[in-house]
Design a protein around this motif. Sequence first.
Motif, PDB file in Angstrom:
ATOM      1  N   GLU A 287      -5.052   8.173  -5.564  1.00  0.00           N
ATOM      2  CA  GLU A 287      -5.599   8.688  -4.302  1.00  0.00           C
ATOM      3  C   GLU A 287      -6.934   8.034  -3.971  1.00  0.00           C
ATOM      4  O   GLU A 287      -7.195   7.697  -2.817  1.00  0.00           O
ATOM      5  CB  GLU A 287      -5.761  10.205  -4.379  1.00  0.00           C
ATOM      6  CG  GLU A 287      -4.457  10.951  -4.313  1.00  0.00           C
ATOM      7  CD  GLU A 287      -4.599  12.441  -4.480  1.00  0.00           C
ATOM      8  OE1 GLU A 287      -5.623  12.917  -5.032  1.00  0.00           O
ATOM      9  OE2 GLU A 287      -3.651  13.152  -4.085  1.00  0.00           O
ATOM     10  N   LYS A 288      -7.767   7.860  -4.969  1.00  0.00           N
ATOM     11  CA  LYS A 288      -9.064   7.218  -4.754  1.00  0.00           C
ATOM     12  C   LYS A 288      -8.868   5.789  -4.250  1.00  0.00           C
ATOM     13  O   LYS A 288      -9.534   5.358  -3.306  1.00  0.00           O
ATOM     14  CB  LYS A 288      -9.867   7.222  -6.048  1.00  0.00           C
ATOM     15  CG  LYS A 288     -11.239   6.614  -5.911  1.00  0.00           C
ATOM     16  CD  LYS A 288     -11.996   6.671  -7.224  1.00  0.00           C
ATOM     17  CE  LYS A 288     -13.337   5.972  -7.086  1.00  0.00           C
ATOM     18  NZ  LYS A 288     -14.065   5.942  -8.356  1.00  0.00           N
TER      19      LYS A 288
ATOM     20  N   ASN B 138      -7.652   5.689  -0.632  1.00  0.00           N
ATOM     21  CA  ASN B 138      -8.680   6.082   0.337  1.00  0.00           C
ATOM     22  C   ASN B 138      -9.866   5.123   0.385  1.00  0.00           C
ATOM     23  O   ASN B 138     -10.819   5.364   1.124  1.00  0.00           O
ATOM     24  CB  ASN B 138      -9.151   7.501   0.043  1.00  0.00           C
ATOM     25  CG  ASN B 138      -8.074   8.516   0.340  1.00  0.00           C
ATOM     26  OD1 ASN B 138      -7.443   8.475   1.387  1.00  0.00           O
ATOM     27  ND2 ASN B 138      -7.834   9.421  -0.588  1.00  0.00           N
TER      28      ASN B 138
ATOM     29  N   ASN C 257     -11.912   1.495   1.194  1.00  0.00           N
ATOM     30  CA  ASN C 257     -11.981   0.670   2.408  1.00  0.00           C
ATOM     31  C   ASN C 257     -10.846  -0.339   2.482  1.00  0.00           C
ATOM     32  O   ASN C 257     -10.348  -0.630   3.564  1.00  0.00           O
ATOM     33  CB  ASN C 257     -13.323  -0.062   2.487  1.00  0.00           C
ATOM     34  CG  ASN C 257     -14.452   0.885   2.807  1.00  0.00           C
ATOM     35  OD1 ASN C 257     -14.244   1.939   3.414  1.00  0.00           O
ATOM     36  ND2 ASN C 257     -15.654   0.529   2.401  1.00  0.00           N
TER      37      ASN C 257
ATOM     38  N   PRO D  41      -7.457  -0.451   0.694  1.00  0.00           N
ATOM     39  CA  PRO D  41      -6.582   0.232  -0.253  1.00  0.00           C
ATOM     40  C   PRO D  41      -5.644  -0.692  -1.029  1.00  0.00           C
ATOM     41  O   PRO D  41      -5.404  -0.457  -2.212  1.00  0.00           O
ATOM     42  CB  PRO D  41      -5.811   1.227   0.607  1.00  0.00           C
ATOM     43  CG  PRO D  41      -5.973   0.772   1.997  1.00  0.00           C
ATOM     44  CD  PRO D  41      -7.251   0.011   2.063  1.00  0.00           C
TER      45      PRO D  41
ATOM     46  N   CYS E 173       4.449  10.985  -1.467  1.00  0.00           N
ATOM     47  CA  CYS E 173       4.047  10.666  -0.083  1.00  0.00           C
ATOM     48  C   CYS E 173       5.224  10.806   0.870  1.00  0.00           C
ATOM     49  O   CYS E 173       5.054  11.299   1.990  1.00  0.00           O
ATOM     50  CB  CYS E 173       3.469   9.252  -0.013  1.00  0.00           C
ATOM     51  SG  CYS E 173       1.858   9.109  -0.802  1.00  0.00           S
TER      52      CYS E 173
ATOM     53  N   LYS F 296       3.356  11.354   4.371  1.00  0.00           N
ATOM     54  CA  LYS F 296       2.145  10.547   4.321  1.00  0.00           C
ATOM     55  C   LYS F 296       2.559   9.087   4.504  1.00  0.00           C
ATOM     56  O   LYS F 296       2.598   8.305   3.561  1.00  0.00           O
ATOM     57  CB  LYS F 296       1.416  10.758   2.997  1.00  0.00           C
ATOM     58  CG  LYS F 296       0.890  12.163   2.813  1.00  0.00           C
ATOM     59  CD  LYS F 296       0.225  12.334   1.458  1.00  0.00           C
ATOM     60  CE  LYS F 296      -0.427  13.683   1.370  1.00  0.00           C
ATOM     61  NZ  LYS F 296      -1.864  13.601   1.506  1.00  0.00           N
TER      62      LYS F 296
ATOM     63  N   GLU G  75       0.069   6.076   3.539  1.00  0.00           N
ATOM     64  CA  GLU G  75      -0.031   5.935   2.090  1.00  0.00           C
ATOM     65  C   GLU G  75       1.260   5.382   1.494  1.00  0.00           C
ATOM     66  O   GLU G  75       1.245   4.537   0.605  1.00  0.00           O
ATOM     67  CB  GLU G  75      -0.369   7.276   1.433  1.00  0.00           C
ATOM     68  CG  GLU G  75      -1.752   7.793   1.746  1.00  0.00           C
ATOM     69  CD  GLU G  75      -1.808   8.679   2.985  1.00  0.00           C
ATOM     70  OE1 GLU G  75      -0.871   8.620   3.829  1.00  0.00           O
ATOM     71  OE2 GLU G  75      -2.777   9.431   3.115  1.00  0.00           O
TER      72      GLU G  75
END
Length: 79
Positions: free
Chosen positions: A8-9, A12, A14, A16, A48, A53, A56
């Motif tokens: 997830e980090k 998210n 700039n 990915p 996802c 999502k 993602e």
Amino acid sequence: MEYKKEIEKAINANNPIESLKEFVLLLNRKGLSKNEIYNELNLYFLYCQEHNKDEEENILGDVLDMITGWYLGKNLDLQ
């Protein structure tokens, strides 16, 4: 999903795609196999899909393709 927070980090960040690639390479250097890494990302990919999502899912799909060799020019060479 053992690496859910880290994935997830990366998603998210700039950039990915690059963040996920770096994370994949880090896991590989730590001794995780290509299949183990693929399975971890695929679990999040399926999550996802189930939770709509789309952005993602697309990002993960690209990195999964890089792992399997289906992303010409940007494939990841994992052990």
